[in-house]
Design an enzyme around this catalytic site. Structure first.
Site, short mmCIF file in Angstrom:
data_model
loop_
_atom_site.label_atom_id
_atom_site.label_comp_id
_atom_site.label_asym_id
_atom_site.label_seq_id
_atom_site.Cartn_x
_atom_site.Cartn_y
_atom_site.Cartn_z
N GLY A 1 -83.54 72.49 -20.82
CA GLY A 1 -83.51 71.36 -19.98
C GLY A 1 -82.37 71.68 -18.75
O GLY A 1 -82.18 72.84 -18.51
N GLY B 1 -84.21 77.42 -10.34
CA GLY B 1 -84.69 78.59 -11.09
C GLY B 1 -85.90 78.29 -11.73
O GLY B 1 -86.97 79.19 -11.85
N HIS B 2 -85.83 77.18 -12.59
CA HIS B 2 -86.91 76.82 -13.40
C HIS B 2 -88.15 76.40 -12.55
O HIS B 2 -89.24 76.49 -12.80
CB HIS B 2 -86.59 75.44 -14.52
N SER C 1 -78.05 78.96 -12.69
CA SER C 1 -78.00 78.64 -14.40
C SER C 1 -77.53 77.10 -14.41
O SER C 1 -76.73 76.41 -13.71
CB SER C 1 -76.83 79.40 -14.48
#
Ligand code: PAF
Length: 279
Positions: A31, A36-37, A186
């Protein structure tokens, strides 16, 4: 988007999807989603009929209690983000649901991957990662699974997990996404102040400096340079190493026949960040 919290509901859904001969891609996450995700999810959507994103802050992979307690949890914002990305399924189980899945009963042969760097600095971390990823693979039976190259050692371990135990799952590695200053995206960046976010750019800066000088500097010189540069900025260097990627072994010299990566972990105040760069 459908949100599923119960393991049994997910299993029924997967059964239905498999009956329809549709392909499944999974993006495991903890989560606190960021761009990036997004890149993993977008690629997963492109390459599969059904995209599952799991959001689960796995207590077993934290070797530091405070890191676990402080890990950013932003489920409402994550749900909105996943809806915008047209994710098909969000799997957001509780600890109790996860405990309903049997613990995997195998030991992987990982050699140096489970000896050095993150393995050495975070005892038990990779055992926790392998356990949860194997459980997710077990219940979702995906065709493809997506992981970021920022966590290179994790990515290589999960490739081994699939080679040794989940041969039908293809691991897709996705390039590290960076902000304009070069800092790797991050979830932990959320802990940094504005000033620290600027200082943190030097992680990528030193990696690039090493890359630029890789044929002129000895490994010792590269290490001294990185340590001094970061020390001057009050960044604590946990490690900086150059590894040869095939054997995942440390190297003292760089020759042109092998593939090397510069691997770094630092702590800024209390936030630990990792990054790497192919040399
Ligand atoms: O990279 C992460 O976010 C986690 O280690 C993972 C793969 C989701 C397992 O909890």
């Amino acid at each position: 988007m459908k949100q599923i919290n119960a393991v049994n509901d997910l299993l029924s859904f997967i059964q239905l999807i498999k009956q329809q001969n549709k392909t499944i891609g999974i993006v495991p996450t903890m989560g606190s989603l960021h761009s990036g995700h997004d890149s993993l999810i977008k690629r997963c959507k492109k390459e599969n009929n059904i995209t599952i994103v799991s959001v689960y802050v796995n207590p077993n992979q934290f070797n530091n209690k405070n890191d676990f307690l402080n890990y950013p949890r932003t489920l409402d914002a994550d749900i909105n983000r996943l809806k915008t990305l047209n994710c098909d399924i969000l799997f957001s189980p509780s600890d109790k649901e996860i405990s309903k899945i049997l613990n995997p009963n195998f030991k992987l042969k990982l050699g140096n991957l489970n000896k050095y760097l993150e393995a050495d600095n975070r005892p038990g971390h990779f055992e926790g990662v392998i356990n949860i990823v194997a459980k997710l693979f077990e219940i979702t039976s995906p065709n493809k699974a997506y992981f970021g190259e920022k966590d290179l050692q994790q990515l290589l371990i999960i490739k081994q997990l699939c080679l040794q135990k989940f041969k039908n799952i293809q691991v897709i590695s996705c390039a590290t996404v960076r902000n304009a200053g070069g800092l790797a995206k991050s979830s932990r960046n959320k802990h940094l102040t504005e000033k620290e976010l600027i200082i943190a750019r030097s992680i990528y800066k030193v990696l690039n400096e090493v890359k630029k000088n890789k044929l002129d500097w000895s490994v010792k010189k590269a290490k001294d340079y990185v340590r001094k540069y970061l020390n001057n900025l009050s960044i604590n260097l946990d490690y900086f190493e150059i590894i040869e990627i095939e054997k995942f072994s440390f190297t003292q010299e760089i020759n042109t026949n092998c593939n090397y990566y510069a691997m770094i972990a630092v702590t800024i105040r209390e936030t630990r960040l990792i990054d790497n760069l192919k040399l």
